[in-house]
Design an enzyme around this catalytic site. Sequence first.
Site, mmCIF file in Angstrom:
data_model
loop_
_atom_site.group_PDB
_atom_site.id
_atom_site.type_symbol
_atom_site.label_atom_id
_atom_site.label_comp_id
_atom_site.label_asym_id
_atom_site.label_seq_id
_atom_site.Cartn_x
_atom_site.Cartn_y
_atom_site.Cartn_z
ATOM 1 N N HIS A 108 -75.702 -66.304 121.820
ATOM 2 C CA HIS A 108 -75.252 -64.976 122.237
ATOM 3 C C HIS A 108 -76.362 -64.345 123.076
ATOM 4 O O HIS A 108 -77.399 -63.944 122.553
ATOM 5 C CB HIS A 108 -74.954 -64.152 120.967
ATOM 6 C CG HIS A 108 -74.593 -62.728 121.229
ATOM 7 N ND1 HIS A 108 -74.539 -61.782 120.235
ATOM 8 C CD2 HIS A 108 -74.263 -62.070 122.372
ATOM 9 C CE1 HIS A 108 -74.213 -60.615 120.752
ATOM 10 N NE2 HIS A 108 -74.036 -60.750 122.045
ATOM 11 N N MET A 151 -82.456 -62.042 122.908
ATOM 12 C CA MET A 151 -82.699 -60.693 123.447
ATOM 13 C C MET A 151 -83.914 -60.733 124.365
ATOM 14 O O MET A 151 -84.896 -61.415 124.062
ATOM 15 C CB MET A 151 -82.960 -59.713 122.304
ATOM 16 C CG MET A 151 -81.843 -59.695 121.270
ATOM 17 S SD MET A 151 -82.174 -58.495 119.966
ATOM 18 C CE MET A 151 -80.915 -58.971 118.769
ATOM 19 N N MET A 210 -78.079 -61.574 124.989
ATOM 20 C CA MET A 210 -78.186 -60.121 125.241
ATOM 21 C C MET A 210 -79.319 -59.974 126.252
ATOM 22 O O MET A 210 -80.419 -59.520 125.932
ATOM 23 C CB MET A 210 -78.479 -59.389 123.926
ATOM 24 C CG MET A 210 -77.234 -59.281 123.046
ATOM 25 S SD MET A 210 -77.598 -58.765 121.360
ATOM 26 C CE MET A 210 -77.822 -60.372 120.602
ATOM 27 N N GLY A 214 -79.339 -55.350 119.496
ATOM 28 C CA GLY A 214 -80.774 -55.105 119.572
ATOM 29 C C GLY A 214 -81.529 -55.438 118.305
ATOM 30 O O GLY A 214 -82.611 -55.987 118.369
ATOM 31 N N PHE A 215 -80.940 -55.138 117.151
ATOM 32 C CA PHE A 215 -81.658 -55.382 115.902
ATOM 33 C C PHE A 215 -80.702 -55.852 114.815
ATOM 34 O O PHE A 215 -79.543 -55.462 114.802
ATOM 35 C CB PHE A 215 -82.376 -54.110 115.439
ATOM 36 C CG PHE A 215 -83.455 -53.675 116.396
ATOM 37 C CD1 PHE A 215 -84.738 -54.200 116.310
ATOM 38 C CD2 PHE A 215 -83.176 -52.774 117.411
ATOM 39 C CE1 PHE A 215 -85.723 -53.817 117.213
ATOM 40 C CE2 PHE A 215 -84.154 -52.385 118.316
ATOM 41 C CZ PHE A 215 -85.435 -52.917 118.214
ATOM 42 N N GLY A 216 -81.218 -56.695 113.912
ATOM 43 C CA GLY A 216 -80.414 -57.149 112.781
ATOM 44 C C GLY A 216 -80.379 -56.098 111.687
ATOM 45 O O GLY A 216 -81.105 -55.106 111.737
ATOM 46 N N GLY A 217 -79.500 -56.323 110.715
ATOM 47 C CA GLY A 217 -79.484 -55.508 109.509
ATOM 48 C C GLY A 217 -78.880 -54.127 109.635
ATOM 49 O O GLY A 217 -79.134 -53.264 108.803
ATOM 50 N N ASP A 241 -69.633 -59.752 115.124
ATOM 51 C CA ASP A 241 -71.089 -59.854 115.120
ATOM 52 C C ASP A 241 -71.727 -58.566 114.604
ATOM 53 O O ASP A 241 -71.784 -57.567 115.315
ATOM 54 C CB ASP A 241 -71.556 -60.147 116.553
ATOM 55 C CG ASP A 241 -73.015 -60.555 116.613
ATOM 56 O OD1 ASP A 241 -73.708 -60.486 115.584
ATOM 57 O OD2 ASP A 241 -73.455 -60.925 117.721
ATOM 58 N N GLY A 242 -72.191 -58.610 113.353
ATOM 59 C CA GLY A 242 -72.998 -57.506 112.846
ATOM 60 C C GLY A 242 -72.413 -56.759 111.664
ATOM 61 O O GLY A 242 -71.214 -56.453 111.649
ATOM 62 N N GLY A 243 -73.234 -56.511 110.653
ATOM 63 C CA GLY A 243 -72.829 -55.683 109.515
ATOM 64 C C GLY A 243 -71.785 -56.323 108.610
ATOM 65 O O GLY A 243 -71.045 -55.622 107.912
ATOM 66 N N ASP A 291 -79.152 -65.224 118.480
ATOM 67 C CA ASP A 291 -79.173 -63.964 119.227
ATOM 68 C C ASP A 291 -80.373 -63.934 120.155
ATOM 69 O O ASP A 291 -81.511 -63.792 119.713
ATOM 70 C CB ASP A 291 -79.222 -62.784 118.245
ATOM 71 C CG ASP A 291 -77.870 -62.524 117.606
ATOM 72 O OD1 ASP A 291 -76.880 -62.369 118.356
ATOM 73 O OD2 ASP A 291 -77.799 -62.472 116.366
ATOM 74 N N HIS A 331 -75.541 -69.053 114.792
ATOM 75 C CA HIS A 331 -75.523 -68.006 115.815
ATOM 76 C C HIS A 331 -76.958 -67.671 116.240
ATOM 77 O O HIS A 331 -77.811 -67.380 115.402
ATOM 78 C CB HIS A 331 -74.830 -66.767 115.237
ATOM 79 C CG HIS A 331 -74.520 -65.699 116.233
ATOM 80 N ND1 HIS A 331 -73.462 -65.795 117.124
ATOM 81 C CD2 HIS A 331 -75.120 -64.511 116.481
ATOM 82 C CE1 HIS A 331 -73.437 -64.692 117.869
ATOM 83 N NE2 HIS A 331 -74.432 -63.904 117.501
ATOM 84 N N MET A 370 -68.935 -56.913 119.000
ATOM 85 C CA MET A 370 -70.140 -56.427 118.323
ATOM 86 C C MET A 370 -69.788 -55.230 117.457
ATOM 87 O O MET A 370 -69.238 -54.240 117.938
ATOM 88 C CB MET A 370 -71.218 -56.077 119.342
ATOM 89 C CG MET A 370 -71.748 -57.332 120.030
ATOM 90 S SD MET A 370 -73.479 -57.170 120.485
ATOM 91 C CE MET A 370 -74.257 -57.047 118.872
ATOM 92 N N SER A 400 -76.539 -65.780 111.594
ATOM 93 C CA SER A 400 -77.475 -65.556 112.703
ATOM 94 C C SER A 400 -78.891 -65.920 112.274
ATOM 95 O O SER A 400 -79.344 -65.509 111.202
ATOM 96 C CB SER A 400 -77.436 -64.089 113.121
ATOM 97 O OG SER A 400 -78.484 -63.832 114.044
HETATM 98 ZN ZN ZN Z 1 -74.999 -62.037 118.163
#
Ligand code: ZN
Length: 193
Positions: free
Chosen positions: A65, A36, A67, A141-144, A174-176, A34, A32, A136, A7
């Site tokens: 993606h 928002m 959002m 909303g937020f990375g990391g 998507d994520g973590g 993101d 990717h 997801m 991302s």
């Molecule tokens: Zn994403």
Amino acid sequence: MTKIAPSILAADLSKINSEVINVDKAGAEYIHIDVMDGHYVPNITFGPNMVKTLRPITKKILDVHLMITPVMPSINAFIDAGADIISFHPEADDNPNAIIQTIKNTNCKAGIAIHPDVEIQAIQDFLNDIDLVIVMTVMPGFGGQKFLDGQLSKIKKLNNMRKLTKAKFEIEIDGGINEITSKHCIANGADVL
Ligand code: ZN
């Protein structure tokens, strides 16, 4: 082989060109993006201009993606900017089927993204028409953020539904994602991380 979709939320935006070239050369299949809007999620990131900026830098798949809410008014701008796949959250617009058809009437692929609070049943009707499902595994909303283990069962369910039907969608997580969570995702049927 599992595909990798880094991302650009995790990139140093002051050198976005070299950041994208580096992950491209390192073997990432998707880039990717993101998006928002400060409305569907509290944070604001990028718009179609980012897709337009990245398009000449890489031939890899630009995996957008969204959002955002509503979705439909922005779809053509992302298609025109050069997106290869556009995914959105179906609860963010009144007519998800029309959005899928609008995307698929072009050379673009269509995907559905599942918020951690949304169940598979809510997206079941779209599965035969789409190319990608984004599960997801963090709150959008937020990375990391830390990986939500509870979402692994969704990956498994989706993979089983795909086996039982003629649906051909890829499953993207998507994520973590890290060395440990990636193994759990792949074991449950993920195609893209
Ligand atoms: Zn994403």
